[in-house]
Design a protein around this motif. Sequence first.
Motif, PDB file in Angstrom:
ATOM      1  N   LEU A   1      72.090 -77.905 -16.140  1.00 15.33           N
ATOM      2  CA  LEU A   1      71.813 -78.899 -17.343  1.00 15.33           C
ATOM      3  C   LEU A   1      70.317 -78.763 -17.707  1.00 15.33           C
ATOM      4  N   ASN A   2      69.658 -78.820 -16.623  1.00 14.50           N
ATOM      5  CA  ASN A   2      67.883 -78.974 -16.853  1.00 14.50           C
ATOM      6  C   ASN A   2      67.174 -77.971 -16.544  1.00 14.50           C
ATOM      7  N   GLY A   3      67.433 -76.823 -16.044  1.00 11.47           N
ATOM      8  CA  GLY A   3      66.977 -75.705 -15.537  1.00 11.47           C
ATOM      9  C   GLY A   3      66.214 -76.078 -14.178  1.00 11.47           C
ATOM     10  N   MET A   4      65.168 -75.155 -13.659  1.00 12.53           N
ATOM     11  CA  MET A   4      64.594 -75.155 -12.436  1.00 12.53           C
ATOM     12  C   MET A   4      63.704 -76.677 -12.249  1.00 12.53           C
ATOM     13  N   GLY A   5      63.465 -76.969 -13.260  1.00 15.83           N
ATOM     14  CA  GLY A   5      62.542 -78.184 -13.378  1.00 15.83           C
ATOM     15  C   GLY A   5      63.418 -79.780 -13.072  1.00 15.83           C
ATOM     16  N   ALA A   6      64.664 -79.437 -12.827  1.00 22.55           N
ATOM     17  CA  ALA A   6      65.536 -80.561 -12.526  1.00 22.55           C
ATOM     18  C   ALA A   6      65.331 -81.318 -11.415  1.00 22.55           C
ATOM     19  N   LYS A   7      65.544 -82.727 -11.209  1.00 20.57           N
ATOM     20  CA  LYS A   7      65.393 -83.504 -10.151  1.00 20.57           C
ATOM     21  C   LYS A   7      66.643 -83.245  -9.302  1.00 20.57           C
ATOM     22  N   THR A   8      66.309 -82.656  -8.029  1.00 19.70           N
ATOM     23  CA  THR A   8      67.342 -82.244  -7.208  1.00 19.70           C
ATOM     24  C   THR A   8      67.084 -82.920  -5.718  1.00 19.70           C
TER      25      THR A   8
ATOM     26  N   PHE B   1      67.284 -80.940  -2.795  1.00 18.42           N
ATOM     27  CA  PHE B   1      66.765 -79.822  -2.111  1.00 18.42           C
ATOM     28  C   PHE B   1      65.964 -79.024  -3.140  1.00 18.42           C
ATOM     29  N   ASN B   2      65.064 -78.285  -2.154  1.00 15.35           N
ATOM     30  CA  ASN B   2      64.381 -77.436  -2.826  1.00 15.35           C
ATOM     31  C   ASN B   2      65.142 -75.879  -3.006  1.00 15.35           C
ATOM     32  N   TYR B   3      65.134 -75.226  -4.202  1.00 19.61           N
ATOM     33  CA  TYR B   3      65.971 -73.988  -4.303  1.00 19.61           C
ATOM     34  C   TYR B   3      64.864 -72.824  -4.578  1.00 19.61           C
ATOM     35  N   ASP B   4      65.187 -71.863  -4.133  1.00 21.05           N
ATOM     36  CA  ASP B   4      64.334 -70.498  -4.798  1.00 21.05           C
ATOM     37  C   ASP B   4      65.195 -69.832  -5.748  1.00 21.05           C
ATOM     38  N   SER B   5      64.716 -68.935  -6.631  1.00 20.21           N
ATOM     39  CA  SER B   5      65.202 -68.501  -7.834  1.00 20.21           C
ATOM     40  C   SER B   5      66.799 -67.553  -7.059  1.00 20.21           C
ATOM     41  N   VAL B   6      66.377 -67.051  -6.068  1.00 21.34           N
ATOM     42  CA  VAL B   6      67.495 -66.202  -5.477  1.00 21.34           C
ATOM     43  C   VAL B   6      68.796 -66.972  -5.244  1.00 21.34           C
ATOM     44  N   THR B   7      68.459 -68.213  -4.514  1.00 19.71           N
ATOM     45  CA  THR B   7      69.541 -69.148  -3.936  1.00 19.71           C
ATOM     46  C   THR B   7      70.334 -69.674  -5.361  1.00 19.71           C
ATOM     47  N   VAL B   8      69.510 -70.004  -6.313  1.00 23.38           N
ATOM     48  CA  VAL B   8      70.012 -70.461  -7.719  1.00 23.38           C
ATOM     49  C   VAL B   8      70.939 -69.282  -8.315  1.00 23.38           C
ATOM     50  N   GLU B   9      70.711 -68.186  -8.223  1.00 25.10           N
ATOM     51  CA  GLU B   9      71.237 -67.096  -9.003  1.00 25.10           C
ATOM     52  C   GLU B   9      72.689 -66.792  -8.001  1.00 25.10           C
ATOM     53  N   ASP B  10      72.328 -66.789  -6.642  1.00 23.27           N
ATOM     54  CA  ASP B  10      73.628 -66.678  -5.864  1.00 23.27           C
ATOM     55  C   ASP B  10      74.560 -67.809  -6.112  1.00 23.27           C
ATOM     56  N   MET B  11      74.190 -69.051  -6.445  1.00 19.64           N
ATOM     57  CA  MET B  11      75.131 -70.043  -6.706  1.00 19.64           C
ATOM     58  C   MET B  11      75.764 -70.002  -8.078  1.00 19.64           C
ATOM     59  N   ILE B  12      74.940 -69.464  -8.858  1.00 22.27           N
ATOM     60  CA  ILE B  12      75.673 -69.072 -10.294  1.00 22.27           C
ATOM     61  C   ILE B  12      76.749 -67.983 -10.141  1.00 22.27           C
ATOM     62  N   VAL B  13      76.300 -66.698  -9.544  1.00 26.00           N
ATOM     63  CA  VAL B  13      77.506 -65.776  -9.230  1.00 26.00           C
ATOM     64  C   VAL B  13      78.453 -66.155  -8.396  1.00 26.00           C
TER      65      VAL B  13
ATOM     66  N   ALA C   1      78.190 -82.676  -1.190  1.00 29.15           N
ATOM     67  CA  ALA C   1      78.264 -83.362  -2.399  1.00 29.15           C
ATOM     68  C   ALA C   1      76.730 -83.326  -3.043  1.00 29.15           C
ATOM     69  N   ALA C   2      75.633 -83.437  -2.173  1.00 35.33           N
ATOM     70  CA  ALA C   2      74.377 -83.358  -2.772  1.00 35.33           C
ATOM     71  C   ALA C   2      73.980 -81.911  -3.537  1.00 35.33           C
ATOM     72  N   ILE C   3      74.446 -80.775  -2.604  1.00 37.89           N
ATOM     73  CA  ILE C   3      74.282 -79.572  -3.221  1.00 37.89           C
ATOM     74  C   ILE C   3      74.869 -79.409  -4.468  1.00 37.89           C
ATOM     75  N   THR C   4      76.188 -79.795  -4.582  1.00 46.44           N
ATOM     76  CA  THR C   4      76.963 -79.735  -5.812  1.00 46.44           C
ATOM     77  C   THR C   4      76.189 -80.393  -6.976  1.00 46.44           C
ATOM     78  N   HIS C   5      75.672 -81.848  -6.859  1.00 44.89           N
ATOM     79  CA  HIS C   5      74.941 -82.395  -7.866  1.00 44.89           C
ATOM     80  C   HIS C   5      73.819 -81.517  -8.429  1.00 44.89           C
ATOM     81  N   ASP C   6      72.911 -80.871  -7.203  1.00 45.13           N
ATOM     82  CA  ASP C   6      71.830 -79.849  -7.602  1.00 45.13           C
ATOM     83  C   ASP C   6      72.219 -78.871  -8.507  1.00 45.13           C
ATOM     84  N   PHE C   7      73.337 -78.403  -8.228  1.00 43.54           N
ATOM     85  CA  PHE C   7      73.828 -77.131  -8.916  1.00 43.54           C
ATOM     86  C   PHE C   7      73.988 -77.361 -10.328  1.00 43.54           C
ATOM     87  N   TYR C   8      74.562 -78.423 -10.517  1.00 33.61           N
ATOM     88  CA  TYR C   8      75.051 -78.840 -12.121  1.00 33.61           C
ATOM     89  C   TYR C   8      73.602 -79.457 -12.718  1.00 33.61           C
TER      90      TYR C   8
END
Length: 90
Positions: free
Chosen positions: A51-58, A60-72, A40-47
């Motif tokens: 909505l707010n870009g890499m500066g969002a309050k999340t 967990f910490n995410y690198d750009s590769v993980t975020v790209e993989d989440m989007i794909v 549930a926490a990871i899902t919150h972070d994805f959204y």
Amino acid sequence: TSKRRSRYIGVLGNGTSWQVLINVCGKKKYIGTFEDEKEAAITHDFYAIGLNGMGAKTNFNYDSVTVEDMIVSYFASEKSFNPSGFLTRV
């Protein structure tokens, strides 16, 4: 402590499951319900990042590769996000 309280941002207990809520324009929007609190926490972070870009309050910490993989993953699953594939990456 309350059974409704979670240690994660945007996650609220609901019986034996966990609901994800996110703020959109000052209003809370329901995203979904999960059996696993960390999913549930990871899902919150994805959204939140969506909505707010890499500066969002999340949670967990995410690198750009993980975020790209989440989007794909989101688009490959017909616009449905499945956090289970990211449990070991946070």
